[in-house]
Design an enzyme around this catalytic site. Sequence first.
Site, PDB file in Angstrom:
ATOM      1  N   ASP A 521       0.874  -1.153  -0.066  1.00  0.00           N
ATOM      2  CA  ASP A 521       0.116  -0.002   0.029  1.00  0.00           C
ATOM      3  C   ASP A 521       0.808   1.036  -0.083  1.00  0.00           C
ATOM      4  O   ASP A 521       1.859   1.442   0.857  1.00  0.00           O
ATOM      5  CB  ASP A 521      -0.856   0.145   1.381  1.00  0.00           C
ATOM      6  CG  ASP A 521      -1.893   1.251   1.329  1.00  0.00           C
ATOM      7  OD1 ASP A 521      -2.769   1.080   0.559  1.00  0.00           O
ATOM      8  OD2 ASP A 521      -1.531   1.885   2.517  1.00  0.00           O
ATOM      9  N   GLU A 558       1.801  -0.293  -4.876  1.00  0.00           N
ATOM     10  CA  GLU A 558       0.972   0.978  -5.388  1.00  0.00           C
ATOM     11  C   GLU A 558       1.788   2.034  -5.601  1.00  0.00           C
ATOM     12  O   GLU A 558       2.268   2.677  -4.584  1.00  0.00           O
ATOM     13  CB  GLU A 558      -0.120   1.097  -4.267  1.00  0.00           C
ATOM     14  CG  GLU A 558      -0.905   2.069  -4.576  1.00  0.00           C
ATOM     15  CD  GLU A 558      -2.162   2.431  -3.665  1.00  0.00           C
ATOM     16  OE1 GLU A 558      -3.413   2.729  -3.800  1.00  0.00           O
ATOM     17  OE2 GLU A 558      -1.593   2.141  -2.314  1.00  0.00           O
TER      18      GLU A 558
END
Length: 865
Positions: A521, A558
């Site tokens: 993330d 990401e």
Amino acid sequence: MRNHVSPGGPDSLRSPPDPSARAPQGEITASVSSPPLPTPTGLLESREPRGSHPYNCPPFPYPRSLPLLPQIPRAWMDSVGTNRSPLRSTAAAAAAAPATRSSALPRPHRHPALGNRLAATKLGIAAWCGGAGGYFGKVQRFDAARNTMARAQSGKAARSVIREMGHTASDSEMPLKYSWGKAFPLGVSQADGGLNFAIFSQDASSVTLCLKLPERGTQNDAEIVEFALDRQKNKTGDIWHVSVEGLPASGVLYGYRINGPQGWQQGHRFDDSVILLDPYAKLVSGRKYFGVDKEEPSQFFGTYDFDSSPFDWGDDYRLPNLPESDLVIYEMNVRAFTADESSGLVPAVRGSYLGLIDKIPHLLELGVNAVELLPVFEFDELEFKRFPNPRDHMVNTWGYSTINFFAPMSRYASAGGGPVAASKELKQMVKALHNAGIEVILDVVYNHTNEADDANPYMTSFRGIDNKVYYMLDLNNNPQLLNFSGCGNTLNCNHPVVKELVLDSLRHWVKEYHIDGFRFDLASVLCRGPDGSPLDAPPLIKEIAKDSVLSRCKIIAEPWDCGGLYLVGRFPNWDRWAEWNGQYRDDIRRFIKGDPGLKGVFATRVSGSADLYQVNNRKPYHSVNFIIAHDGFTLCDLVSYNSKHNDVNGECGRDGCNDNYSWNCGVEGETNDLIVRRLRSRQMKNFHVALMISQGTPMMLMGDEYGHTRYGNNNSYGHDTHINNFQWGQLEERKDGHFRFFSEMIKFRHSHPILKRDRFLSKNDVTWHEDCWENQESKFLAFTIHDHNSGGDIYLAFNAHEYFVDAVIPSPPHHKSWSRVVWILSDPAKMFILSNLLFDPMMLKLLLPYSIVYCKCSVVFTWSG
């Protein structure tokens, strides 16, 4: 006897222990009496030599920082792919105004709007603190921190008394023997007939081990026994350690009180009124049941289990080890998958690891072969309820607020089984998925923790252990926490100690739980140095790519953060890292909904995004293609709403992205208009076909296979309801239509290797039936992908115009004929899908608006009788 939280400011910190009050040599007793707290140092039985130590090192020689990388001029800034706390456009005004209750809110979780993202870029850091002038004085900060913790730990957790040691024995006392212990491994380990406790803190002046003993009552009512460590004897380098004999091999809860310099200006946030969670705790104990706010506010403790036998993976157990090019990823939430009553599971199993096992047949029927699980590290789903605020009606169901990086989410255990059961059931789930040929990828959050910001801290672990080491600080701004995560703090991932923590965590999940991969993330945060500046060769990113234990794992970034570091196609990769391709998402959405001037870009995206990834030894599968992810609209909402509808989130519609590249097909939201509903059905299928025929690794979202709606909420992180929960009844209603189409397209991809090449397309691999690429008004694209091995060419035509278009299918190769795979018509009941019916290309004269034709070459058989 004293409370966990001291109500005063810095002066209310407890007094230094009396060195004259010591326990008998080699033994400590815990009693129910409550005299002043002594320091049980005693005489230690053995001592390891002190000296140089890997955790007692000079500042890390970081690579020379690059200037902030130039921002790609994108109107959207990947807000759909991120949902962090906004840097509100009114932040400056709010900072200048008197503090209000809204300034005391916990950081909104994962939801920036575009303006907020741009504000983060302009500021260079994404941090702001409530209150006059945007920051507090030292005393105000301590008061805010203590008041916040008092609210968070009110109730029995805060009223639990600390039992003292070294006094007259009673019937309930349990003798414990202690010795110096050793510095490694960190956390709790078995050693020399006892248990060794070791924790890092570079700047601490005192460390006290706190134990809750099950023999002294229930876990909620048990006494807390404290061991004050001697910094001369229980410390090696920057590691504090002690070995304790006489403790049970399981069921003990533990934490630490840590004190140190009170200099806020030096970046310290020590507060020994709070019992802190061990960063290396392998299990975490808190509440038993997910989202049940009737339980008293939780104090999170580490725990361990050395009683249970090793998990039996089975003699015939094998890891799937799927090639990356073969993956079809299904992004899903463990709890939301089976939490709804429509799952048909008994209440004790709904929303659990075991519940997911029960639904593996659905995954197999759909055809996916990898699940990407939203965070399953321990998190506090009730963090919004710590004190009254506009979001205190919500429950954090997504889990992007990590408390500990080693422990599985304990409230995903069935029947409130607790941390030990959660660990076992997670392994059962992984084993069952692997036995079904499905890999397990974890969505991991190493960019920030749950501890929020300096204005409203939620101190549970790292902040109180060594804030200056674990978090990025702006040392030139009254050292404030830097906030590139949008959640109030940013983990200092490239500090040597924090880097090793992350690597140890990843190895633990691979070795202990057999995890197959990780999606990181906001991975651009992991590319920053301690001051937040981007690094050209981030040490953590490189070591993850080169680590031997992680070598078999898929690693997916990401590649952006909330500070504007947008690295799509440029993420440091060492030819190992894959990326969420945010540009793929944007461009596919815009072309399919009919935006002009995107035909060439659409062709680039479906052919593997070579403009981004054809460098060094990178492959098409390093592009993780997605149109929908957990944050943003669902696929159904993408074709049903022009704008977000997030009022139920309590943020007055300010949260979530404002630019979704969506189109409602003529009516906003739910409608009974048959024409609109048919168009929406076509558009959802168009998106799915585009995803499944694109070179690269496709990823879809849980629920899109039946058309799940969140009713226009594009930031549903806080709803433990039907808004997020999989609706099994709707799946059954749409099993023969929408679901069958999605399933058959996935299976078609699996059976046709030319759709999942491990090299980029050359001019001999594809024929573009196009001679007017410069026509900005053209929204029609047709092409043929060639199969040089078996001649099984595939022809596709996409019409994103609002009118019919002539489509001419080329002649098939010799001794071949075209058969229809997909022919999307106006009436879904008449839609062709994998019919394999031979047909005359001349039959196709006009292609319907917003539709696709998809054909493949087949061998023509002749029969003689």
